[in-house]
Design a protein around this motif. Structure first.
Motif, PDB file in Angstrom:
ATOM      1  N   PHE A  93      72.067  81.933 -16.775  1.00  0.00           N
ATOM      2  CA  PHE A  93      70.948  81.958 -15.990  1.00  0.00           C
ATOM      3  C   PHE A  93      71.718  82.830 -14.741  1.00  0.00           C
ATOM      4  O   PHE A  93      72.937  82.798 -14.381  1.00  0.00           O
ATOM      5  N   GLY A  94      71.120  84.000 -14.315  1.00  0.00           N
ATOM      6  CA  GLY A  94      71.671  85.000 -13.477  1.00  0.00           C
ATOM      7  C   GLY A  94      72.907  85.890 -14.081  1.00  0.00           C
ATOM      8  O   GLY A  94      73.383  86.753 -13.454  1.00  0.00           O
ATOM      9  N   GLY A  95      73.122  85.931 -15.397  1.00  0.00           N
ATOM     10  CA  GLY A  95      73.950  86.678 -16.001  1.00  0.00           C
ATOM     11  C   GLY A  95      75.400  86.515 -15.803  1.00  0.00           C
ATOM     12  O   GLY A  95      76.286  86.979 -15.945  1.00  0.00           O
TER      13      GLY A  95
ATOM     14  N   ARG B  84      61.655  91.001 -10.485  1.00  0.00           N
ATOM     15  CA  ARG B  84      62.448  89.947  -9.813  1.00  0.00           C
ATOM     16  C   ARG B  84      62.842  88.849 -10.843  1.00  0.00           C
ATOM     17  O   ARG B  84      63.808  88.259 -10.867  1.00  0.00           O
ATOM     18  N   ASP B  85      61.854  88.401 -11.557  1.00  0.00           N
ATOM     19  CA  ASP B  85      62.195  87.493 -12.788  1.00  0.00           C
ATOM     20  C   ASP B  85      63.166  87.815 -13.616  1.00  0.00           C
ATOM     21  O   ASP B  85      64.106  87.037 -13.900  1.00  0.00           O
ATOM     22  N   VAL B  86      63.281  88.905 -14.271  1.00  0.00           N
ATOM     23  CA  VAL B  86      64.361  89.217 -15.111  1.00  0.00           C
ATOM     24  C   VAL B  86      65.802  89.338 -14.410  1.00  0.00           C
ATOM     25  O   VAL B  86      66.807  88.752 -14.936  1.00  0.00           O
TER      26      VAL B  86
ATOM     27  N   GLY C 146      70.641  88.686 -14.166  1.00  0.00           N
ATOM     28  CA  GLY C 146      71.651  89.401 -13.227  1.00  0.00           C
ATOM     29  C   GLY C 146      71.430  91.016 -13.521  1.00  0.00           C
ATOM     30  O   GLY C 146      72.162  91.861 -12.666  1.00  0.00           O
ATOM     31  N   VAL C 147      70.524  91.381 -14.434  1.00  0.00           N
ATOM     32  CA  VAL C 147      70.164  92.914 -14.579  1.00  0.00           C
ATOM     33  C   VAL C 147      68.624  93.290 -14.651  1.00  0.00           C
ATOM     34  O   VAL C 147      67.946  92.314 -14.506  1.00  0.00           O
ATOM     35  N   THR C 148      68.516  94.713 -14.422  1.00  0.00           N
ATOM     36  CA  THR C 148      67.176  95.034 -14.508  1.00  0.00           C
ATOM     37  C   THR C 148      66.614  95.113 -15.812  1.00  0.00           C
ATOM     38  O   THR C 148      67.092  94.756 -16.999  1.00  0.00           O
TER      39      THR C 148
END
Length: 262
Positions: free
Chosen positions: A55-57, A224-226, A231-233
């Motif tokens: 989660f969050g990269g 926003r969810d991705v 942590g990336v677009t």
């Protein structure tokens, strides 16, 4: 399951994209995979990773001359197979040696002794089946049903409706689901929805279409969810190697292997 071979990903590494499954990685190569998370914790070699890890990269895999079989397990059967509850993992990872002891070393030797991915998959399948058949499930039928409904509905389900359908209160379903699956139902649904959307992005669908057809209010909501999950677009996550592998590894494709970093 999938087979991975990476000669050199020591410098760049690969981001682990969150997935609605408990992950088992069985390494057998000359080098060991090294997994790092945002807290600075590091695991080497074979491991088990919790539901939605990355989660969050925040989780990256590196290593040289790495070979491994990776298995994704439903949290409904994970405890019976792995000897650890998804809720105990809580999105983190644990060394397989700590769970299985000498059995982890034996499976590593067996995987290294055969020369084809087909034989490695067969060995892994037999191992998991044997462990599954020797243990009973600790997941309530109502919880298992709710999990399967969330997955089948691609995350577009209401928790209160699930509770009504199994005849439980919302509070009871919330508590039992969290303790047995490892995530709250709403969080699990968001993870499943994200996973579906990420794979549609990976095959080239536009963010606007993915957002409209995956239950997001608009493209900004998808964005926003991705970003929250990876942590990336969306444009960047579409090219992530883990998602590229999924199209081959996690379907009925006749050759479920793909090298990473080769």
């Amino acid at each position: 399951m999938a087979g991975f071979r990476a000669r050199d990903m020591a410098a760049v590494g690969h981001r682990m994209v969150p997935h609605p499954a408990v992950t088992l990685a069985l390494e057998f190569g000359a080098g060991q995979p090294i997994v790092n998370d945002a807290s600075g914790r590091q695991q080497r070699g074979s491991l088990v990773a919790g539901l939605g890890i990355g989660f969050g990269g925040a989780v990256w895999v590196r290593g040289e001359n790495v070979e491994c079989v990776q298995v994704r397990l439903s949290p409904v059967v994970a405890r019976a197979v792995l000897d650890v509850s998804p809720s105990d993992l809580d999105g983190s990872m644990v060394a397989l040696d700590d769970l299985w002891g000498s059995e982890a070393s034996r499976i590593r030797e067996q995987l290294a002794a055969v020369s084809s991915w087909k034989d490695r998959f067969a060995l892994t399948d037999a191992l998991l089946l044997r462990r599954r058949e020797s243990r009973s499930s600790s997941v309530d039928p109502e919880v298992a049903w709710a999990w399967h409904r969330i997955v089948a509905g691609r995350g577009l389900v209401r928790v209160d409706r699930l509770a009504a359908e199994v005849g439980w209160s919302r509070k009871r379903l919330w508590s039992r689901f969290r303790s047995q699956i490892g995530l709250q139902p709403k969080r699990a649904a968001k993870l499943v929805r994200f996973d579906h959307a990420a794979h549609r992005l990976a095959v080239g669908e536009s963010p606007s279409r993915v957002a409209a057809e995956s239950g997001y209010t608009d493209q900004s909501h998808l964005h926003r969810d991705v970003v929250a999950f990876t942590g990336v677009t969306p444009a960047t996550v579409a090219d992530e190697p883990w998602l590229a592998v999924d199209d081959i590894a996690w379907t009925s494709h006749p050759t479920p292997t793909r090298p990473l970093g080769s």
